[in-house]
Motif scaffolding. Structure first.
Motif, PDB file in Angstrom:
ATOM      1  N   LEU A  81      -0.077   3.987   2.924  1.00 29.51           N
ATOM      2  CA  LEU A  81      -0.230   3.648   4.338  1.00 29.51           C
ATOM      3  C   LEU A  81       0.825   4.283   5.239  1.00 29.51           C
ATOM      4  N   ASP A 123       0.862  -1.181   0.000  1.00 25.24           N
ATOM      5  CA  ASP A 123       0.000   0.000   0.000  1.00 25.24           C
ATOM      6  C   ASP A 123       0.903   1.237   0.000  1.00 25.24           C
ATOM      7  N   LEU A 150      -7.742   3.213   9.477  1.00 24.78           N
ATOM      8  CA  LEU A 150      -7.207   1.908   9.866  1.00 24.78           C
ATOM      9  C   LEU A 150      -8.296   1.055  10.515  1.00 24.78           C
TER      10      LEU A 150
END
Length: 196
Positions: free
Chosen positions: A105, A102, A118
């Motif tokens: 992230l 990702d 999250l």
């Protein structure tokens, strides 16, 4: 002008280092394509270099009950950001991107994990890491219940606290030495890797 790697001595050549330390550097260079600056920064104290990387590997390379490599690196990024450690945020942010696949992230976790969308597990995990790394860090009954309820085990709880504590030390040493992140870290995991 090149940014210095450390305010403390660094080896003029890795050939001047003890064989085990030189081998460790060459192994990471083989894997990553470069030697991370933290290896060179710590090399002037061979015993501390060995102890640092032995504990690092014991925490980060061992298989946890449920924590993934990406989750461990998320803990490092979140706590390092609060400790204002550019090196660890950038270097371990690259690992979050690689392990999670990702590209967004790591930046989200570094800036504010509470608005990053999250899961409850990840929010609780990072909340506890912050508690351990930036506050007293006591494992109360309330914390234990909260952590177990999101699927973390007692061993995972130790891992979270130990990672936060270890990287608190790492953050301070890198900041003390003025060690910048390698430029290579900035793009790792953001763009597709070139096939060799």
């Amino acid at each position: 002008m090149t940014t210095p790697i450390s305010r403390f001595p660094i080896p003029e050549s890795i050939q001047d280092l003890p064989e085990d330390i030189r081998d460790a550097m060459l192994a990471v260079q083989e894997k990553a394509g470069f030697i991370p600056n933290v290896f060179l920064m710590l090399a002037h104290r061979p015993d501390e270099f060995r102890a640092f990387f032995a504990y690092h590997d014991a925490l980060m390379e061992r298989e946890s009950d449920t924590l993934t490599k990406a989750e461990k690196e998320m803990i490092v990024v979140a706590t390092s950001a609060r400790n204002r450690c550019l090196y660890c945020v950038v270097a371990h942010g690259a690992l979050v991107r690689i392990y999670s696949k990702d590209p967004l992230l790591a930046d989200q976790v570094a800036v504010n994990h509470r608005v990053a969308g999250l899961s409850e597990r990840h929010t609780t995990m990072i909340d506890f890491a912050m508690h351990c790394g930036l506050e007293v860090g006591e494992l109360t009954d309330a914390w234990q219940t909260r952590l177990l309820e999101v699927g973390l085990t007692q061993n995972d709880i130790w891992d979270i606290g130990a990672i936060a504590a270890f990287f608190g030390m790492s953050n301070r040493l890198v900041t003390l030495a003025g060690t910048p992140p390698n430029e290579e870290f900035y793009l790792m995991g953001r763009l597709p890797r070139e096939k060799k």
